[in-house]
Write a protein that holds these residues in place. Structure first.
Motif, short mmCIF file in Angstrom:
data_model
loop_
_atom_site.label_atom_id
_atom_site.label_comp_id
_atom_site.label_asym_id
_atom_site.label_seq_id
_atom_site.Cartn_x
_atom_site.Cartn_y
_atom_site.Cartn_z
N PHE A 196 57.02 53.32 18.30
CA PHE A 196 56.75 53.86 19.78
C PHE A 196 55.49 54.68 19.68
O PHE A 196 55.23 55.49 18.50
CB PHE A 196 58.02 54.48 20.30
N GLU A 198 55.71 57.63 20.76
CA GLU A 198 56.06 59.11 20.34
C GLU A 198 56.14 59.12 18.58
O GLU A 198 56.06 60.21 17.84
CB GLU A 198 57.12 59.57 20.66
N TYR A 300 49.63 65.04 24.16
CA TYR A 300 50.80 64.09 23.75
C TYR A 300 50.47 62.71 23.87
O TYR A 300 51.12 61.75 24.78
CB TYR A 300 51.99 64.40 24.49
N ASN A 317 51.96 64.95 30.72
CA ASN A 317 52.83 64.62 29.85
C ASN A 317 54.09 64.65 30.24
O ASN A 317 55.33 64.65 29.26
CB ASN A 317 52.69 65.42 28.41
N ALA A 320 58.64 62.62 31.15
CA ALA A 320 58.42 61.39 30.24
C ALA A 320 59.57 60.60 29.84
O ALA A 320 60.82 61.14 29.97
CB ALA A 320 57.90 62.04 28.84
N ILE A 322 60.92 58.78 26.86
CA ILE A 322 60.88 58.47 25.33
C ILE A 322 62.14 57.82 25.09
O ILE A 322 63.00 58.02 25.38
CB ILE A 322 60.52 59.84 24.57
N ARG A 324 62.55 58.03 21.06
CA ARG A 324 62.93 58.50 19.81
C ARG A 324 62.29 60.06 19.67
O ARG A 324 62.80 60.71 18.99
CB ARG A 324 62.08 57.72 18.79
N GLY A 325 61.69 60.47 20.59
CA GLY A 325 61.05 61.75 20.28
C GLY A 325 61.90 62.84 20.41
O GLY A 325 62.97 62.83 21.13
N ASN A 328 60.46 65.88 25.25
CA ASN A 328 60.50 65.05 26.26
C ASN A 328 59.12 65.40 26.84
O ASN A 328 58.99 65.68 28.14
CB ASN A 328 61.56 65.80 27.44
N LEU A 330 55.25 62.86 26.95
CA LEU A 330 54.47 61.71 26.51
C LEU A 330 53.20 61.72 27.50
O LEU A 330 53.76 61.37 28.46
CB LEU A 330 55.35 60.46 26.35
N SER A 348 52.15 60.93 33.34
CA SER A 348 52.91 60.72 32.02
C SER A 348 53.35 59.22 31.78
O SER A 348 53.42 58.69 32.86
CB SER A 348 54.18 61.68 32.08
N ASN A 349 53.39 58.92 30.55
CA ASN A 349 53.86 57.67 30.22
C ASN A 349 52.67 56.46 30.62
O ASN A 349 52.98 55.15 30.69
CB ASN A 349 55.05 57.14 30.80
#
Length: 352
Positions: A196, A198, A300, A317, A320, A322, A324-325, A328, A330, A348-349
């Motif tokens: 992913f 992240e 990010y 960012n 977000a 996510i 696995r990060g 929070n 991205l 974000s995203n």
């Protein structure tokens, strides 16, 4: 022993980025992802490897700079099981199976071989995980035996194994079949499965955490630039007047950082990438030949090979989504060759 390295997956967790760029060929601190795997198995004593690829095999091949005897095989059978069987039939004996999208310390693979040398018929690597459990294959230890499970464990199958040549129609079923005669080890060192966005950002941080400042004599760094701790600047890189490389950070070969720009906090500016004047880049991976227009703010985020961000592009960012990060946040995932117009504010995203 020979190795089978899998590099034919679609990389769906990184869509649409991986529709243009094979995941294993993404560059992180000057090396393709699969090169980290090949360096690891070489350290463990492997000298020959079969790499199973898809139609993007040329991308994978061009990103490798490791002195191993390599054979590239295009996947014919479907799924992961098919990829393993396509590779396995080229080795014909006990073999080291590894996924090509793992960034780990070379000692990870050395540990695998050391356990095998103790007389094991098969060896499984395991790693503790605490986020995104549904994205990993899991296992648990019952007594002194290993069981492959779908839930109820925080131990993930870590993507590198030694297996006997066998006949099977499902890889996980084969894992379950050989696990009673297998040994295992639990790895607690550096390890990231790139699945992913992240994961790429976290990989940059993991690799730079212990970095010491090294500035090539062949780099051009202005006397007015400020260079902090944990900075790697490669040959041919240029850091212009009053730029600040706060770090930890990586400035790749022939990369360019413009005047008054700030590159900070686990960022990687890869080979021949350009960061214009008055930019700020943090917690981001800027792939080779990408260009960040002046006065942009990139955080990010992952910017693909040859992608171009116009002047004054802002990435957001938070909030977000996510998988696995640990953080929070991205920002943007910009695929190779894409363009973002001047003055764009990206949510974000954002993915393109």
């Amino acid at each position: 022993m020979k190795a089978v390295v899998l590099a034919a997956g679609k990389g769906e967790g990184l869509f649409p980025f991986t529709q243009k760029e094979q995941k294993e060929s993404i560059t992180v601190l000057g090396k393709s992802v699969i090169s980290y795997v090949l360096e690891g198995i070489k350290r463990a004593g492997v000298r020959e490897a079969v790499i199973v690829v898809n139609e993007n095999g040329k991308q994978v091949q061009e990103g490798i700079n490791v002195d191993l005897s390599l054979e590239f095989v295009e996947q014919k059978r479907p799924g992961i099981t098919g990829a393993v069987k396509d590779g396995m039939e080229r080795v014909g004996e006990d073999f080291l199976l590894t996924f090509g999208d793992i960034i780990a310390d070379p000692e990870f693979y050395v540990s695998l071989m050391n356990v095998y040398a103790m007389g094991a018929r098969a060896v499984f690597s395991l790693v503790p995980v605490y986020e995104g459990m549904q994205t990993y294959g899991l296992a648990k230890i019952v007594g002194d035996r290993l069981e492959v499970v779908k839930e109820g464990s925080t131990l993930a199958l870590a993507g590198a194994y030694i297996l006997p040549y066998g006949d099977f129609d499902d890889l996980l079923e084969y894992f379950s079949r050989v696990s009673p005669m297998a040994k295992y080890f639990i790895w607690s060192g550096n390890w990231i499965d790139i699945g992913f966005p992240e994961d790429l950002i976290n990989a940059v941080e993991m690799l730079l955490k212990s970095a010491k400042t090294i500035v090539s004599n062949n780099a051009t760094v202005s006397k007015t630039a400020l260079i902090g701790k944990g900075i790697i600047i490669e040959d041919g890189a240029v850091v212009e007047d009053y730029a600040v490389i706060k770090g930890p950070a990586y400035i790749g070969r022939d990369a360019y950082v413009g005047s008054y720009s700030l590159v900070r906090d686990y960022s990687s500016i890869e080979e021949k990438a350009v960061v214009g004047a008055y930019c700020e880049v943090a917690h981001s991976l800027i792939e080779p030949h990408a260009e960040i227009g002046s006065k942009s703010y990139v955080t990010y985020s992952v910017i693909g090979k040859g992608a171009r961000l116009g002047a004054s592009v802002i990435t957001s960012n938070y909030p977000a989504v996510i998988v696995r990060g640990k953080v929070n946040k991205l920002g943007a995932l910009i695929s190779s060759g894409e363009n973002i117009p001047h003055g764009t504010v990206l949510p974000s995203n954002f993915k393109k």
